[in-house]
Scaffold this motif. Sequence first.
Motif, PDB file in Angstrom:
ATOM      1  N   PHE A   1      19.476   3.659  -1.839  1.00  0.00           N
ATOM      2  CA  PHE A   1      20.409   4.753  -2.136  1.00  0.00           C
ATOM      3  C   PHE A   1      19.912   5.603  -3.304  1.00  0.00           C
ATOM      4  O   PHE A   1      20.065   6.829  -3.304  1.00  0.00           O
ATOM      5  CB  PHE A   1      21.805   4.204  -2.423  1.00  0.00           C
ATOM      6  N   MET A   2      19.274   4.944  -4.271  1.00  0.00           N
ATOM      7  CA  MET A   2      18.741   5.685  -5.413  1.00  0.00           C
ATOM      8  C   MET A   2      17.558   6.561  -4.996  1.00  0.00           C
ATOM      9  O   MET A   2      17.380   7.667  -5.512  1.00  0.00           O
ATOM     10  CB  MET A   2      18.333   4.715  -6.525  1.00  0.00           C
ATOM     11  N   ALA A   3      16.746   6.079  -4.043  1.00  0.00           N
ATOM     12  CA  ALA A   3      15.622   6.866  -3.544  1.00  0.00           C
ATOM     13  C   ALA A   3      16.113   8.090  -2.785  1.00  0.00           C
ATOM     14  O   ALA A   3      15.566   9.189  -2.922  1.00  0.00           O
ATOM     15  CB  ALA A   3      14.730   6.006  -2.655  1.00  0.00           C
ATOM     16  N   ILE A   4      17.146   7.894  -1.986  1.00  0.00           N
ATOM     17  CA  ILE A   4      17.744   9.019  -1.260  1.00  0.00           C
ATOM     18  C   ILE A   4      18.293  10.042  -2.248  1.00  0.00           C
ATOM     19  O   ILE A   4      18.075  11.255  -2.115  1.00  0.00           O
ATOM     20  CB  ILE A   4      18.851   8.528  -0.307  1.00  0.00           C
ATOM     21  N   ASN A   5      18.985   9.543  -3.276  1.00  0.00           N
ATOM     22  CA  ASN A   5      19.531  10.434  -4.299  1.00  0.00           C
ATOM     23  C   ASN A   5      18.420  11.112  -5.093  1.00  0.00           C
ATOM     24  O   ASN A   5      18.518  12.299  -5.428  1.00  0.00           O
ATOM     25  CB  ASN A   5      20.434   9.639  -5.242  1.00  0.00           C
ATOM     26  N   GLY A   6      17.337  10.359  -5.382  1.00  0.00           N
ATOM     27  CA  GLY A   6      16.223  10.925  -6.125  1.00  0.00           C
ATOM     28  C   GLY A   6      15.541  12.051  -5.370  1.00  0.00           C
ATOM     29  O   GLY A   6      15.193  13.081  -5.957  1.00  0.00           O
TER      30      GLY A   6
ATOM     31  N   THR B   1       3.469   9.910 -10.032  1.00  0.00           N
ATOM     32  CA  THR B   1       2.839  10.318 -11.297  1.00  0.00           C
ATOM     33  C   THR B   1       2.468  11.797 -11.261  1.00  0.00           C
ATOM     34  O   THR B   1       2.372  12.444 -12.304  1.00  0.00           O
ATOM     35  CB  THR B   1       1.574   9.491 -11.598  1.00  0.00           C
ATOM     36  N   GLN B   2       2.253  12.318 -10.033  1.00  0.00           N
ATOM     37  CA  GLN B   2       1.926  13.730  -9.855  1.00  0.00           C
ATOM     38  C   GLN B   2       3.166  14.596  -9.605  1.00  0.00           C
ATOM     39  O   GLN B   2       3.055  15.796  -9.352  1.00  0.00           O
ATOM     40  CB  GLN B   2       0.965  13.896  -8.670  1.00  0.00           C
ATOM     41  N   LYS B   3       4.343  13.957  -9.632  1.00  0.00           N
ATOM     42  CA  LYS B   3       5.620  14.629  -9.382  1.00  0.00           C
ATOM     43  C   LYS B   3       5.677  15.278  -7.995  1.00  0.00           C
ATOM     44  O   LYS B   3       6.152  16.395  -7.828  1.00  0.00           O
ATOM     45  CB  LYS B   3       5.921  15.670 -10.470  1.00  0.00           C
ATOM     46  N   ARG B   4       5.220  14.531  -6.987  1.00  0.00           N
ATOM     47  CA  ARG B   4       5.241  15.018  -5.611  1.00  0.00           C
ATOM     48  C   ARG B   4       6.485  14.483  -4.898  1.00  0.00           C
ATOM     49  O   ARG B   4       6.740  13.267  -4.894  1.00  0.00           O
ATOM     50  CB  ARG B   4       3.977  14.603  -4.863  1.00  0.00           C
ATOM     51  N   ILE B   5       7.232  15.358  -4.267  1.00  0.00           N
ATOM     52  CA  ILE B   5       8.514  14.991  -3.666  1.00  0.00           C
ATOM     53  C   ILE B   5       8.367  13.967  -2.554  1.00  0.00           C
ATOM     54  O   ILE B   5       9.230  13.094  -2.378  1.00  0.00           O
ATOM     55  CB  ILE B   5       9.236  16.247  -3.134  1.00  0.00           C
ATOM     56  N   GLU B   6       7.260  14.023  -1.787  1.00  0.00           N
ATOM     57  CA  GLU B   6       7.125  13.094  -0.659  1.00  0.00           C
ATOM     58  C   GLU B   6       7.028  11.641  -1.102  1.00  0.00           C
ATOM     59  O   GLU B   6       7.165  10.725  -0.280  1.00  0.00           O
ATOM     60  CB  GLU B   6       5.915  13.466   0.205  1.00  0.00           C
ATOM     61  N   SER B   7       6.826  11.416  -2.396  1.00  0.00           N
ATOM     62  CA  SER B   7       6.810  10.042  -2.904  1.00  0.00           C
ATOM     63  C   SER B   7       8.129   9.327  -2.591  1.00  0.00           C
ATOM     64  O   SER B   7       8.138   8.128  -2.279  1.00  0.00           O
ATOM     65  CB  SER B   7       6.567  10.032  -4.417  1.00  0.00           C
ATOM     66  N   TRP B   8       9.233  10.062  -2.645  1.00  0.00           N
ATOM     67  CA  TRP B   8      10.535   9.459  -2.373  1.00  0.00           C
ATOM     68  C   TRP B   8      10.654   9.004  -0.921  1.00  0.00           C
ATOM     69  O   TRP B   8      11.309   8.003  -0.627  1.00  0.00           O
ATOM     70  CB  TRP B   8      11.654  10.445  -2.690  1.00  0.00           C
ATOM     71  N   TYR B   9       9.998   9.690   0.001  1.00  0.00           N
ATOM     72  CA  TYR B   9      10.060   9.304   1.408  1.00  0.00           C
ATOM     73  C   TYR B   9       9.322   7.976   1.637  1.00  0.00           C
ATOM     74  O   TYR B   9       9.754   7.144   2.446  1.00  0.00           O
ATOM     75  CB  TYR B   9       9.468  10.399   2.301  1.00  0.00           C
TER      76      TYR B   9
ATOM     77  N   ILE C   1       0.828  -1.203   0.000  1.00  0.00           N
ATOM     78  CA  ILE C   1       0.000   0.000   0.000  1.00  0.00           C
ATOM     79  C   ILE C   1       0.867   1.259   0.000  1.00  0.00           C
ATOM     80  O   ILE C   1       0.541   2.259  -0.664  1.00  0.00           O
ATOM     81  CB  ILE C   1      -0.967   0.003   1.192  1.00  0.00           C
ATOM     82  N   MET C   2       1.982   1.233   0.734  1.00  0.00           N
ATOM     83  CA  MET C   2       2.894   2.376   0.695  1.00  0.00           C
ATOM     84  C   MET C   2       3.449   2.579  -0.710  1.00  0.00           C
ATOM     85  O   MET C   2       3.614   3.710  -1.168  1.00  0.00           O
ATOM     86  CB  MET C   2       4.049   2.168   1.687  1.00  0.00           C
ATOM     87  N   SER C   3       3.710   1.484  -1.390  1.00  0.00           N
ATOM     88  CA  SER C   3       4.196   1.577  -2.768  1.00  0.00           C
ATOM     89  C   SER C   3       3.120   2.119  -3.695  1.00  0.00           C
ATOM     90  O   SER C   3       3.416   2.893  -4.613  1.00  0.00           O
ATOM     91  CB  SER C   3       4.660   0.196  -3.250  1.00  0.00           C
ATOM     92  N   PHE C   4       1.861   1.697  -3.454  1.00  0.00           N
ATOM     93  CA  PHE C   4       0.749   2.246  -4.233  1.00  0.00           C
ATOM     94  C   PHE C   4       0.716   3.760  -4.089  1.00  0.00           C
ATOM     95  O   PHE C   4       0.583   4.500  -5.067  1.00  0.00           O
ATOM     96  CB  PHE C   4      -0.582   1.677  -3.719  1.00  0.00           C
ATOM     97  N   THR C   5       0.805   4.207  -2.827  1.00  0.00           N
ATOM     98  CA  THR C   5       0.765   5.644  -2.545  1.00  0.00           C
ATOM     99  C   THR C   5       1.930   6.365  -3.207  1.00  0.00           C
ATOM    100  O   THR C   5       1.755   7.412  -3.837  1.00  0.00           O
ATOM    101  CB  THR C   5       0.812   5.883  -1.021  1.00  0.00           C
ATOM    102  N   ALA C   6       3.129   5.806  -3.047  1.00  0.00           N
ATOM    103  CA  ALA C   6       4.327   6.423  -3.608  1.00  0.00           C
ATOM    104  C   ALA C   6       4.246   6.526  -5.122  1.00  0.00           C
ATOM    105  O   ALA C   6       4.612   7.551  -5.713  1.00  0.00           O
ATOM    106  CB  ALA C   6       5.567   5.626  -3.204  1.00  0.00           C
ATOM    107  N   MET C   7       3.744   5.459  -5.743  1.00  0.00           N
ATOM    108  CA  MET C   7       3.661   5.451  -7.206  1.00  0.00           C
ATOM    109  C   MET C   7       2.686   6.512  -7.697  1.00  0.00           C
ATOM    110  O   MET C   7       2.960   7.226  -8.673  1.00  0.00           O
ATOM    111  CB  MET C   7       3.224   4.064  -7.680  1.00  0.00           C
ATOM    112  N   TRP C   8       1.545   6.644  -7.014  1.00  0.00           N
ATOM    113  CA  TRP C   8       0.568   7.649  -7.425  1.00  0.00           C
ATOM    114  C   TRP C   8       1.144   9.055  -7.250  1.00  0.00           C
ATOM    115  O   TRP C   8       1.006   9.910  -8.129  1.00  0.00           O
ATOM    116  CB  TRP C   8      -0.711   7.500  -6.617  1.00  0.00           C
ATOM    117  N   LEU C   9       1.794   9.292  -6.100  1.00  0.00           N
ATOM    118  CA  LEU C   9       2.405  10.596  -5.857  1.00  0.00           C
ATOM    119  C   LEU C   9       3.471  10.907  -6.903  1.00  0.00           C
ATOM    120  O   LEU C   9       3.643  12.054  -7.304  1.00  0.00           O
ATOM    121  CB  LEU C   9       3.012  10.637  -4.456  1.00  0.00           C
TER     122      LEU C   9
END
Length: 221
Positions: free
Chosen positions: A198-203, A160-168, A150-158
């Motif tokens: 590490f890629m998420a932190i960098n992203g 698509t909207q280019k929301r920075i909190e998706s990386w968190y 579910i966290m991945s679902f949320t992150a993926m949707w965010l």
Amino acid sequence: MFEFWSVNNIAFKVLGYPMSYVEFLGTIFSLWSVWLISERKILTWPVGIVSVLLYMVLFYQIGLYSDTIEQVYYLGTSIYGWWRWSTPESANGKIANVRYSSRHTIFLTALGTIVISLATGIFMSQIHLILPTIFLEKASFPYLDALTTIMSFTAMWLMTQKRIESWYYWIVVDIIGIWLYYVKQVKFVALLYVILLFMAINGSRSWLKTVKLAKSQTFRN
């Protein structure tokens, strides 16, 4: 043909670990997709679709059913993200840039993620009894697997909207995933999640720099 995509069809061994073709190819395309999205490249979406299909096959075979269903969602959001990133905002005719959501939206999104994760965990813990002909064995770590799903679902949707909190969200998912896949003996996927962390932190750092740069240019103008 179908035997090629079996987890038992080994391509090579890495330090004694048997690497299947489906796991290896899924890993390569997944890493490529994450790197592309950290650079805000629209090619991330078609590349991601390939990795989604490969992981769908992999996770079903090892009994991570929540992750299997997760890939179906990824397929849909990848198609939507591909369209969304290439479509101008109607208000100004520009492609949407990266930004944070409002505090209210961030709170409601987090709350919804927690509630849905719990409900999904309850369902997945019983899915082998509800659909025994499809899910032959009891789900592994149903609540933890549901949370990351579910966290991945949320992150993926965010995303698509280019929301920075998706990386968190992705950072938390990656930390849990490292442990989960190691325990399930899909060690190369566990290693993948170390790299993804590490890629998420960098992203997140890259997207934050983009926002700061845009603000500084707006201030100068």
